[in-house]
Write an enzyme that holds these catalytic residues in place. Structure first.
Site, PDB file in Angstrom:
ATOM      1  N   HIS A  84     -15.937 -52.486  11.054  1.00  0.00           N
ATOM      2  CA  HIS A  84     -17.169 -52.593  10.262  1.00  0.00           C
ATOM      3  C   HIS A  84     -17.097 -53.780   9.309  1.00  0.00           C
ATOM      4  O   HIS A  84     -16.016 -54.289   9.003  1.00  0.00           O
ATOM      5  CB  HIS A  84     -17.430 -51.299   9.486  1.00  0.00           C
ATOM      6  CG  HIS A  84     -16.371 -50.957   8.477  1.00  0.00           C
ATOM      7  ND1 HIS A  84     -16.448 -51.314   7.142  1.00  0.00           N
ATOM      8  CD2 HIS A  84     -15.193 -50.284   8.600  1.00  0.00           C
ATOM      9  CE1 HIS A  84     -15.393 -50.871   6.496  1.00  0.00           C
ATOM     10  NE2 HIS A  84     -14.597 -50.244   7.348  1.00  0.00           N
ATOM     11  N   ASP A  86     -19.252 -53.844   6.283  1.00  0.00           N
ATOM     12  CA  ASP A  86     -19.647 -53.514   4.908  1.00  0.00           C
ATOM     13  C   ASP A  86     -18.413 -53.149   4.098  1.00  0.00           C
ATOM     14  O   ASP A  86     -17.372 -52.776   4.642  1.00  0.00           O
ATOM     15  CB  ASP A  86     -20.659 -52.365   4.892  1.00  0.00           C
ATOM     16  CG  ASP A  86     -20.095 -51.090   5.511  1.00  0.00           C
ATOM     17  OD1 ASP A  86     -19.548 -51.170   6.621  1.00  0.00           O
ATOM     18  OD2 ASP A  86     -20.187 -50.013   4.875  1.00  0.00           O
ATOM     19  N   ASP A 115      -9.940 -53.815   4.133  1.00  0.00           N
ATOM     20  CA  ASP A 115     -10.888 -52.846   4.696  1.00  0.00           C
ATOM     21  C   ASP A 115     -12.296 -53.414   4.666  1.00  0.00           C
ATOM     22  O   ASP A 115     -12.962 -53.355   3.634  1.00  0.00           O
ATOM     23  CB  ASP A 115     -10.795 -51.551   3.885  1.00  0.00           C
ATOM     24  CG  ASP A 115     -11.606 -50.410   4.437  1.00  0.00           C
ATOM     25  OD1 ASP A 115     -12.205 -50.575   5.514  1.00  0.00           O
ATOM     26  OD2 ASP A 115     -11.652 -49.351   3.787  1.00  0.00           O
ATOM     27  N   GLU A 145     -20.524 -48.378   7.286  1.00  0.00           N
ATOM     28  CA  GLU A 145     -19.437 -47.428   7.516  1.00  0.00           C
ATOM     29  C   GLU A 145     -19.054 -46.708   6.232  1.00  0.00           C
ATOM     30  O   GLU A 145     -18.669 -45.532   6.262  1.00  0.00           O
ATOM     31  CB  GLU A 145     -18.215 -48.171   8.085  1.00  0.00           C
ATOM     32  CG  GLU A 145     -17.087 -47.258   8.570  1.00  0.00           C
ATOM     33  CD  GLU A 145     -16.052 -46.970   7.498  1.00  0.00           C
ATOM     34  OE1 GLU A 145     -15.151 -46.154   7.773  1.00  0.00           O
ATOM     35  OE2 GLU A 145     -16.133 -47.541   6.381  1.00  0.00           O
ATOM     36  N   GLU A 146     -19.176 -47.386   5.101  1.00  0.00           N
ATOM     37  CA  GLU A 146     -18.694 -46.842   3.840  1.00  0.00           C
ATOM     38  C   GLU A 146     -19.618 -45.788   3.237  1.00  0.00           C
ATOM     39  O   GLU A 146     -19.218 -45.066   2.329  1.00  0.00           O
ATOM     40  CB  GLU A 146     -18.497 -47.974   2.820  1.00  0.00           C
ATOM     41  CG  GLU A 146     -17.500 -49.051   3.228  1.00  0.00           C
ATOM     42  CD  GLU A 146     -16.056 -48.569   3.199  1.00  0.00           C
ATOM     43  OE1 GLU A 146     -15.834 -47.382   2.885  1.00  0.00           O
ATOM     44  OE2 GLU A 146     -15.160 -49.373   3.481  1.00  0.00           O
ATOM     45  N   GLU A 173      -9.146 -50.248  11.409  1.00  0.00           N
ATOM     46  CA  GLU A 173      -9.305 -49.587  10.116  1.00  0.00           C
ATOM     47  C   GLU A 173      -7.917 -49.416   9.520  1.00  0.00           C
ATOM     48  O   GLU A 173      -6.977 -49.065  10.227  1.00  0.00           O
ATOM     49  CB  GLU A 173      -9.968 -48.217  10.293  1.00  0.00           C
ATOM     50  CG  GLU A 173     -10.228 -47.455   9.001  1.00  0.00           C
ATOM     51  CD  GLU A 173     -11.378 -48.015   8.185  1.00  0.00           C
ATOM     52  OE1 GLU A 173     -11.482 -47.650   6.996  1.00  0.00           O
ATOM     53  OE2 GLU A 173     -12.169 -48.822   8.714  1.00  0.00           O
TER      54      GLU A 173
END
Length: 234
Positions: A84, A86, A115, A145-146, A173
């Protein structure tokens, strides 16, 4: 072309095979804040793909999709590379610290350096380096994703999902630099509780919605202990 490739195919392959520097990409990526909006970071990712002759597609959910190799229907194996773009708030500016030990690498700091723009750099390096033969490699980079995981949800939903029938999905991740074979799923629901107003002189004619919350909290606390709960995954 003497090797059987068309001029377009040869140009795309040659551009794709140009040396990709994941560290230089990461430096630039960390300098694109993506805690409030991922637009600039997504544009940077798409430009990185386009400069190597790969045409990315951005779907309605904001996922960036790109593939190499055979069409999905012809590929013997389909592997998806996912992470991801974001990040959580607040944004932390980019820094690069030179290690005093000449034999040690520099340290890149800033929001997303771990991350998950770090994993994105690694995934892109693999995506550009691989030479898919008889198979298909799909890059699937999601937003959100967050918070709500709307990008990932859209990615796997519907009959036309580009990844649902993949043979393997490698997710970038942070996991303490370890590899895991499974991860927790996610469920998010909304519980509505209602009450009824009453005059203080006649409280029994009303219903307190806060009181109704007590058995709900107890049910949530005991959710994993219910009789029909599935066994824990090893």
């Amino acid at each position: 072309m003497t090797d059987g490739r068309s001029a377009t195919e040869a140009t795309t392959d040659d551009a794709t095979n140009d040396t990709f520097d994941p560290i230089a990409f990461l430096e630039d990526a960390v300098q694109h804040p993506s805690h409030e909006a991922v637009g600039p970071m997504r544009d940077f990712l798409c430009e990185t793909l386009e400069t190597r002759g790969i045409e990315p597609r951005v779907d309605d959910a904001g996922n960036v999709l790109a593939s190499r190799g055979l069409p999905a229907g012809d590929a013997e194996t389909h592997v998806v590379l996912n992470t991801h773009i974001d990040t959580v708030s607040p944004h932390v500016p980019f820094e690069r610290d030179a290690d005093e030990d000449a034999d040690s690498p520099d340290v890149i700091r800033g929001r997303g350096s771990c991350d998950a723009k770090g994993p994105l750099a690694a995934i892109l390096s693999a995506f550009f380096a691989v030479e898919p033969t008889g198979c298909r490699i799909t890059l699937a980079v999601t937003p959100d994703e967050e918070v709500l995981s709307t990008g990932a949800d859209a990615l796997v939903s519907g009959d036309e999902s580009p990844v649902r029938n993949a043979d393997a999905v490698i997710v970038g991740e942070p996991t303490d630099l370890d590899v895991c074979t499974a991860a927790k799923g996610r469920f998010q629901g909304t519980i509505h509780l209602s009450g009824a107003n009453a005059h203080a002189a006649e409280p029994k004619t009303g219903s307190n919605a806060v009181t109704a919350l007590e058995p709900v909290l107890e049910a949530i606390r005991a959710f994993d202990e219910r009789a029909d709960a599935p066994p824990a995954h090893p």
